[in-house]
Design an enzyme around this catalytic site. Structure first.
Site, PDB file in Angstrom:
ATOM      1  N   LYS A   1       0.010   3.831  -2.624  1.00 37.50           N
ATOM      2  CA  LYS A   1      -0.828   5.084  -2.579  1.00 37.50           C
ATOM      3  C   LYS A   1      -0.228   6.319  -2.477  1.00 37.50           C
ATOM      4  O   LYS A   1      -0.921   7.365  -2.762  1.00 37.50           O
ATOM      5  CB  LYS A   1      -1.893   4.660  -1.483  1.00 37.50           C
ATOM      6  CG  LYS A   1      -2.751   3.395  -1.549  1.00 37.50           C
ATOM      7  CD  LYS A   1      -3.417   2.918  -0.510  1.00 37.50           C
ATOM      8  CE  LYS A   1      -4.465   2.079  -0.701  1.00 37.50           C
ATOM      9  NZ  LYS A   1      -4.039   0.612  -0.231  1.00 37.50           N
TER      10      LYS A   1
ATOM     11  N   SER B   1      -5.795   3.689   4.156  1.00 37.68           N
ATOM     12  CA  SER B   1      -5.492   3.047   3.041  1.00 37.68           C
ATOM     13  C   SER B   1      -6.389   2.340   2.286  1.00 37.68           C
ATOM     14  O   SER B   1      -6.340   1.021   2.186  1.00 37.68           O
ATOM     15  CB  SER B   1      -4.412   2.035   3.945  1.00 37.68           C
ATOM     16  OG  SER B   1      -3.694   1.232   2.830  1.00 37.68           O
TER      17      SER B   1
ATOM     18  N   SER C   1       0.793  -1.436   0.079  1.00 42.17           N
ATOM     19  CA  SER C   1      -0.141   0.029   0.115  1.00 42.17           C
ATOM     20  C   SER C   1       0.938   1.262   0.007  1.00 42.17           C
ATOM     21  O   SER C   1       0.076   2.183  -0.104  1.00 42.17           O
ATOM     22  CB  SER C   1      -0.855   0.006   1.120  1.00 42.17           C
ATOM     23  OG  SER C   1      -2.073  -0.886   0.907  1.00 42.17           O
TER      24      SER C   1
END
Length: 482
Positions: free
Chosen positions: A73, A129, A70
């Site tokens: 991102k 997230s 993640s």
């Protein structure tokens, strides 16, 4: 008569010679004084970078391909900030809502057809997230997830990434979705240049408001434990960052920290929950303990104490001042003296920018500074002279005040000091520097002599024409000479 154009050429030549003297006298760097080694960590890959100079202060297998999870991102947020307004509405498609297959994958429970502002999406993306939010943002910006991935890859290269390839906007596992610790540091470096990114990713909590599908407000919280000041993982100066985890990637962590004006970015890849924060703390403390910024203008001893070298012009009532950008810094080990830094100069005349000085220490580029010049009038005008008016025998009499005398004294007194500082400076130069200066001086003297000779020839020709004209008027003109 020396033209203004030639005066400018002469002054620029003097400036160039001065910069050559200043910036081409390298000193040997002490390669043994750069902090060796670094902390021992458990993560498979890691890096520590200073974002302004882009110097790598610590690295462990930083160029090996790893899965990011993640922390992907960060790139999604960067492109969103660069391409959207905060009050734009993002509509969630069926694909976005159902893009994640794992039941425990992070999400904020968005509904098909839900409309959220870009601002709310960014908070949900960076704090919680949320995977469906990442996909929705990609579709909103590029029209599809694949087109957005193309944008991500292009932007990554622009940021300085060399071994990264993105396939989606959320970081869920794909064997063709990978990066390196170095590349993620470059992407984070581009992101923290935006105040909006730092503000959002440094927040510890946020409340998503109600919208057309969301009937209740939803509080969300920061997952990066190092950003909670009252938490057990907090490190002084930790400002922003992003967490990540998949089975294939392991734990990943990107952190931006600032302490005593020193800014650092650290990236951890292929770690585990028990060590990712401890590894990050060790790396950050290593950076803060061993390095600091050093102001170039204040420490470049080639200039005066005010980082200013003034050259009076022999042709005009101006002086040309050469000075280093007072806001320029280099990053050096704390135990290092600035005199050990090597300097090279790249001459580029653009506006009032004269050159760039690049600084190198122990084989590493540690920063650069621009060199500027400016013209300052030397002439004392009547309007600048303080006066006082008195009455004497019914008449007004204006006389110069004592302040004028003191001012003139200070100006006269300052001239020798200027030349004294220049004399001290030129006394430290090498033999070839004197040769260059001598050649330049000879060229100037020869040109002045040539101009005087032309003036003399012009005068002789004028006198000859006058004699011819005079004898013709008296009738003594010799027609055989016609």
């Amino acid at each position: 008569m020396i033209t203004k154009h030639f005066r400018g050429v002469i002054l620029l030549a003097v400036l160039a010679a001065s910069i050559v003297f200043i910036a081409t006298t390298p000193t040997k760097a002490d390669s043994n004084s750069w902090p060796n080694g670094g902390p021992s960590i458990k993560a498979k890959s890691a890096i520590l970078v200073e974002p302004h100079t882009n110097i790598v202060l610590y690295e462990k297998d930083a160029y090996r391909m790893r899965y990011p999870a993640s922390i992907t991102k960060i790139m999604t947020a960067l492109l969103t900030i660069e391409n959207c307004k905060m009050d734009e509405k993002v509509t969630f498609s069926k694909h976005a809502v159902h893009c994640y297959q794992v039941d425990n994958a992070a999400n904020v429970g968005a509904k098909v057809g839900e409309k959220m502002t870009v601002k709310d999406c960014l908070y949900a993306l960076m704090l919680h997230s949320a995977n469906e939010v990442a996909t929705a943002l990609g579709e909103h910006i590029a029209g599809s997830e694949s087109k957005f991935a193309d944008m991500m890859n292009k932007r990554a290269k622009q940021a300085g990434a060399k071994g990264t390839h993105f396939k989606n906007s959320n970081g869920l596992f794909d064997k063709n979705h990978y990066t390196t610790a170095y590349d993620m540091a470059m992407i984070m470096r581009a992101a923290v240049a935006h105040p909006e990114f730092v503000k959002i990713s440094s927040s510890t909590e946020y409340t998503i408001p109600r919208d057309n599908k969301r009937k209740k407000k939803q509080p969300i919280f920061q997952r990066h434990k190092m950003l909670w000041k009252d938490g057990p993982y907090y490190v002084k100066g930790a400002t922003a960052g992003k967490t990540g985890y998949t089975v294939e990637a392991g734990n990943t962590l990107v952190t931006y920290a600032k302490r005593n004006n020193l800014e650092l970015i650290t990236v951890i890849l292929k770690s585990d929950l028990a060590h990712e924060y401890d590894d990050t703390r060790k790396i950050l403390e290593y950076g803060f303990d061993n390095f600091s910024y050093v102001n170039c203008a204040k420490n470049n001893k080639s200039f005066s104490e005010q980082a200013d070298l003034s050259i009076p012009s022999p042709f005009t009532e101006d002086k040309d001042s050469i000075y280093i950008d007072p806001k320029a810094y280099v990053l050096l080990p704390k135990s290092t003296d600035f005199s050990k830094v090597q300097m090279t100069t790249d001459f580029k005349l653009k506006g009032n920018k004269f050159a760039d000085i690049k600084y190198k220490y122990a084989g590493k580029n540690v920063g650069s500074s621009a060199v500027f010049y400016k013209k300052t009038p030397l002439k004392l005008t009547a309007a600048a002279i303080p006066e006082e008016t008195t009455t004497l025998a019914g008449q007004q009499v204006t006389k110069k005040t004592p302040e004028l005398k003191e001012g003139v004294k200070s100006v006269v007194k300052d001239v020798p000091s200027k030349f004294s500082s220049l004399s001290t400076f030129f006394g430290s130069l090498k033999t070839w520097h004197y040769v260059v200066a001598a050649i330049l001086l000879v060229v100037i003297i020869c040109f002045i002599a040539f101009m005087k000779h032309l003036k003399k020839l012009k005068k002789v020709r004028e006198e000859k024409r006058y004699r011819v004209r005079y004898t013709s008027e008296k009738g003594d003109f010799n027609t055989k000479q016609q």
